[in-house]
Design a protein around this motif. Structure first.
Motif, PDB file in Angstrom:
ATOM      1  N   VAL A 192     -28.073   0.131 -51.546  1.00 47.72           N
ATOM      2  CA  VAL A 192     -27.181   1.221 -50.390  1.00 47.72           C
ATOM      3  C   VAL A 192     -25.968   1.022 -50.977  1.00 47.72           C
ATOM      4  O   VAL A 192     -25.355   0.041 -50.936  1.00 47.72           O
ATOM      5  CB  VAL A 192     -27.483   0.609 -49.049  1.00 47.72           C
ATOM      6  N   ALA A 193     -25.337   2.668 -51.057  1.00 44.88           N
ATOM      7  CA  ALA A 193     -23.808   2.458 -51.333  1.00 44.88           C
ATOM      8  C   ALA A 193     -23.467   3.719 -50.499  1.00 44.88           C
ATOM      9  O   ALA A 193     -23.769   4.765 -50.060  1.00 44.88           O
ATOM     10  CB  ALA A 193     -23.827   3.195 -52.767  1.00 44.88           C
ATOM     11  N   ALA A 194     -21.870   3.442 -49.992  1.00 42.62           N
ATOM     12  CA  ALA A 194     -21.199   4.322 -49.190  1.00 42.62           C
ATOM     13  C   ALA A 194     -19.878   3.906 -49.502  1.00 42.62           C
ATOM     14  O   ALA A 194     -19.386   3.147 -50.052  1.00 42.62           O
ATOM     15  CB  ALA A 194     -21.489   4.008 -47.565  1.00 42.62           C
ATOM     16  N   MET A 195     -18.926   4.883 -49.096  1.00 41.94           N
ATOM     17  CA  MET A 195     -17.480   4.747 -49.489  1.00 41.94           C
ATOM     18  C   MET A 195     -16.956   5.663 -48.184  1.00 41.94           C
ATOM     19  O   MET A 195     -17.317   6.602 -47.741  1.00 41.94           O
ATOM     20  CB  MET A 195     -17.343   5.788 -50.495  1.00 41.94           C
ATOM     21  N   ASP A 196     -15.811   5.094 -47.823  1.00 39.66           N
ATOM     22  CA  ASP A 196     -15.128   5.734 -46.705  1.00 39.66           C
ATOM     23  C   ASP A 196     -13.650   5.659 -47.012  1.00 39.66           C
ATOM     24  O   ASP A 196     -13.023   4.282 -47.500  1.00 39.66           O
ATOM     25  CB  ASP A 196     -15.508   5.178 -45.332  1.00 39.66           C
ATOM     26  N   THR A 197     -12.743   6.529 -46.934  1.00 42.57           N
ATOM     27  CA  THR A 197     -11.402   6.401 -47.034  1.00 42.57           C
ATOM     28  C   THR A 197     -10.537   6.534 -45.687  1.00 42.57           C
ATOM     29  O   THR A 197     -11.072   7.303 -44.794  1.00 42.57           O
ATOM     30  CB  THR A 197     -10.883   7.437 -47.897  1.00 42.57           C
ATOM     31  N   LEU A 198      -9.301   5.687 -45.543  1.00 42.76           N
ATOM     32  CA  LEU A 198      -8.619   5.867 -44.631  1.00 42.76           C
ATOM     33  C   LEU A 198      -7.193   6.267 -45.064  1.00 42.76           C
ATOM     34  O   LEU A 198      -6.675   5.707 -46.008  1.00 42.76           O
ATOM     35  CB  LEU A 198      -8.448   4.334 -44.041  1.00 42.76           C
ATOM     36  N   VAL A 199      -6.710   7.202 -44.333  1.00 45.40           N
ATOM     37  CA  VAL A 199      -5.300   7.676 -44.623  1.00 45.40           C
ATOM     38  C   VAL A 199      -4.450   7.289 -43.161  1.00 45.40           C
ATOM     39  O   VAL A 199      -4.955   7.738 -42.061  1.00 45.40           O
ATOM     40  CB  VAL A 199      -5.274   9.307 -44.638  1.00 45.40           C
ATOM     41  N   GLU A 200      -3.123   6.903 -43.427  1.00 45.31           N
ATOM     42  CA  GLU A 200      -2.437   6.577 -42.457  1.00 45.31           C
ATOM     43  C   GLU A 200      -1.938   7.667 -41.641  1.00 45.31           C
ATOM     44  O   GLU A 200      -1.744   9.077 -42.263  1.00 45.31           O
ATOM     45  CB  GLU A 200      -1.048   6.098 -42.939  1.00 45.31           C
ATOM     46  N   GLY A 201      -2.160   7.911 -40.240  1.00 44.30           N
ATOM     47  CA  GLY A 201      -1.822   9.053 -39.402  1.00 44.30           C
ATOM     48  C   GLY A 201      -3.079   9.996 -39.382  1.00 44.30           C
ATOM     49  O   GLY A 201      -3.034  10.918 -38.223  1.00 44.30           O
ATOM     50  N   ILE A 202      -4.194   9.621 -40.170  1.00 48.57           N
ATOM     51  CA  ILE A 202      -5.197  10.443 -39.666  1.00 48.57           C
ATOM     52  C   ILE A 202      -6.365   9.318 -39.239  1.00 48.57           C
ATOM     53  O   ILE A 202      -6.930   9.788 -38.098  1.00 48.57           O
ATOM     54  CB  ILE A 202      -5.733  10.987 -41.111  1.00 48.57           C
ATOM     55  N   HIS A 203      -6.536   8.362 -39.877  1.00 46.89           N
ATOM     56  CA  HIS A 203      -7.639   7.536 -39.344  1.00 46.89           C
ATOM     57  C   HIS A 203      -7.104   6.275 -38.609  1.00 46.89           C
ATOM     58  O   HIS A 203      -7.730   5.277 -38.142  1.00 46.89           O
ATOM     59  CB  HIS A 203      -8.301   6.802 -40.726  1.00 46.89           C
ATOM     60  N   PHE A 204      -5.717   6.223 -38.765  1.00 44.25           N
ATOM     61  CA  PHE A 204      -5.345   4.806 -37.711  1.00 44.25           C
ATOM     62  C   PHE A 204      -3.703   5.390 -37.545  1.00 44.25           C
ATOM     63  O   PHE A 204      -3.103   6.090 -38.546  1.00 44.25           O
ATOM     64  CB  PHE A 204      -5.265   3.497 -38.577  1.00 44.25           C
ATOM     65  N   PRO A 205      -2.883   5.162 -36.745  1.00 48.89           N
ATOM     66  CA  PRO A 205      -1.615   5.628 -36.257  1.00 48.89           C
ATOM     67  C   PRO A 205      -0.684   5.029 -37.345  1.00 48.89           C
ATOM     68  O   PRO A 205      -0.923   3.996 -37.437  1.00 48.89           O
ATOM     69  CB  PRO A 205      -1.562   5.137 -34.741  1.00 48.89           C
TER      70      PRO A 205
END
Lengths: 330, 330
Positions: free
Chosen positions: B45-58
């Motif tokens: 099972v494979a997944a990938m998620d990206t976090l960008v400052e200001g979009i995914h967290f303040p």
């Protein structure tokens, strides 16, 4: 592929949904995760590489070349393990949804995915600065992978292709050298690195260690030596010559490109003395490899990698290598 | 873990090399790729998620919370498949090497990795804007994964936990509401989402479909319905109430948070009528799940997800939901 909103769904559906012939993809893009079948008797191989504009490729690089490159540098890690590439996940952080950029990027990525038989099975697109992360998954016979740690004193050191041409190509781009067959050739060597997947597979059972050259030959050979607990000697006069490079740059610059320029994505391979003839047999039809030196025992103080010219040790640091930071930002 | 230069090696060695008890990691950080053993009879099972400052967290979120969150949102994808998490790769694009930020980020990531039994086996650190990509790998019994596509008309719709609390927590942060037990509780619900891995595993054989709620309950239920080829009815009065949310926000705002706020990382689950008692048996000891509606057949035109209040259809769009863009940037 998880979604950050309706935009993302549209982007994925429009640009990144192409049919794959792989029967081992049980569930691809569209669910919370991909479901994949790893064949029995194989180990999973996983790597991840990220590209940032201005660091890993110059601003203004064509989207199609970026797409190709993002997958190529990851396939190169699979090549260095002697493994079979199988699946990839792509995370694309993009300032805005730009149709022509996305079309170009997807075309370049797709081109190499088809060529290498890799299926895109997941990832995400998010709004943000231009950053591209690619995850590559493959597999290899259990306990059959090439690693960095198998080199032993006495092993021959080989490198595939012509290291330095990619760095020379980057210099061509950055110095805006006039178009000629040589500049066009070198530009392509930078823009379109060829991951040596078939080569890695061919020599997997024969080489004692392997690593791909992404940060420069000397720096990466130093890492291989560290992982193997040994040192290395490079014979500078053995470095393969590039006619295109020589036609544009001084011999000293060519040597710098070869030793310190990154981005070649060629393979460094070490081969035990008794296996060299089999190694050469297996190379038939593959990218040429050149014997550039030898693995030696750690000799107390001094550099892990010792460069020699005509048998005499030379200090490459003194020749200005300190000014070359590893990586494509050099 | 491939390296972008000496800095990267130091960063990885200093902050991201911790021992793992997993015997299925044949080769972890330090080579061109990781080598992993997928147990026989299991699918990857494979997944990938990206976090960008200001979009995914303040902007200004503590590094430790970002590190935790980056892994949590990926574990949530594994939870939604009913799978066992195993390995993770981390790609960190950072403007500069900031010791205290890296220390905090690594501590938060490590905290959840240990808690969930996941080994960090690769990735890279690069210089660039703050973007965090995480790849998660796990496995599940062959053909036993939960997917989005198994829901059928007549199935009950359940949601775990209390959807909306994370969005309320983000509002607390953005509106700088005064500290109180309620604001502290909701802030944590946003900052520290709890991936429902154990829940997904418990109901894997009983639920007909599953998905994690990252973009808002209505938007995500719409995607589950689209994947399953059906529609859904939500009974608004069944949405679980949150005492903390109610103490700070009007009832209408609470409903909006629950339906349109993202970031809950709760699970949406559908259960066939004949399996509900077994479903409840398996829930014992797990996060509470609330029956909030029913899967229905596609009824021509109209919304895929129909909200009802006391049995009567209501239009939630008319109530201002259009102003809530899906995702954490709302």
């Amino acid at each position: 592929m998880s979604a950050g909103g309706p935009d993302e769904f549209e982007i994925i559906a429009k640009y990144f949904s192409w049919p794959s012939a792989r029967s081992d993809v049980v569930l691809g893009i569209g669910d919370d995760a991909a479901l994949l079948t790893v064949p029995a008797g194989r180990q999973l191989v996983a790597a991840m590489d990220t590209l940032v504009e201005g660091i890993h490729f110059p601003a203004g690089t064509a989207a199609r070349d970026i797409g190709y490159r993002a997958l190529a540098v990851n396939l190169s890690d699979i090549a260095a393990m002697g493994a079979d590439p199988a699946w990839t996940l792509l995370s694309l952080s993009l300032p805005r949804s730009d149709d022509s950029w996305l079309e170009g990027f997807a075309a370049g990525f797709h081109e190499l995915a088809v060529q290498s038989g890799v299926a895109l099975v997941g990832g995400d697109t998010v709004r943000g600065p231009l950053v591209i992360s690619v995850q590559i998954l493959g597999h290899v016979a259990t306990d059959g992978a090439l690693t960095r740690s198998g080199a032993r004193p006495g092993d021959a050191i080989y490198v595939s292709g012509i290291p330095g041409e990619a760095a020379a190509g980057l210099a061509v781009i950055q110095q805006r050298l006039a178009g000629s067959p040589a500049t066009r050739f070198l530009r392509q060597r930078f823009l379109r690195p060829e991951p040596r997947v078939a080569l890695g597979q061919s020599v997997r059972m024969v080489a004692s260690a392997a690593m791909d050259v992404s940060d420069g030959l000397l720096a990466d050979l130093g890492k291989l030596c560290a992982a193997s607990g040994c040192s290395a000697r490079i014979d500078l006069e053995r470095l393969p010559a590039s006619a295109a490079m020589r036609s544009l740059f001084a011999a000293s610059a060519c040597e710098r490109f070869a030793l310190a320029g990154g981005d070649d994505y060629e393979l460094l391979l070490t081969v035990a003395p008794g296996r060299e003839s089999e190694f050469h047999r297996r190379l038939a039809g593959e990218t040429a490899c050149t014997r550039i030196g030898e693995v030696v025992a750690v000799a107390g103080a001094g550099d892990t990698v010792q460069c020699c010219r005509e048998g005499r040790p030379v200090s490459v640091e003194a020749a200005g290598f300190d000014h070359f930071a590893p990586g494509t930002s050099a």
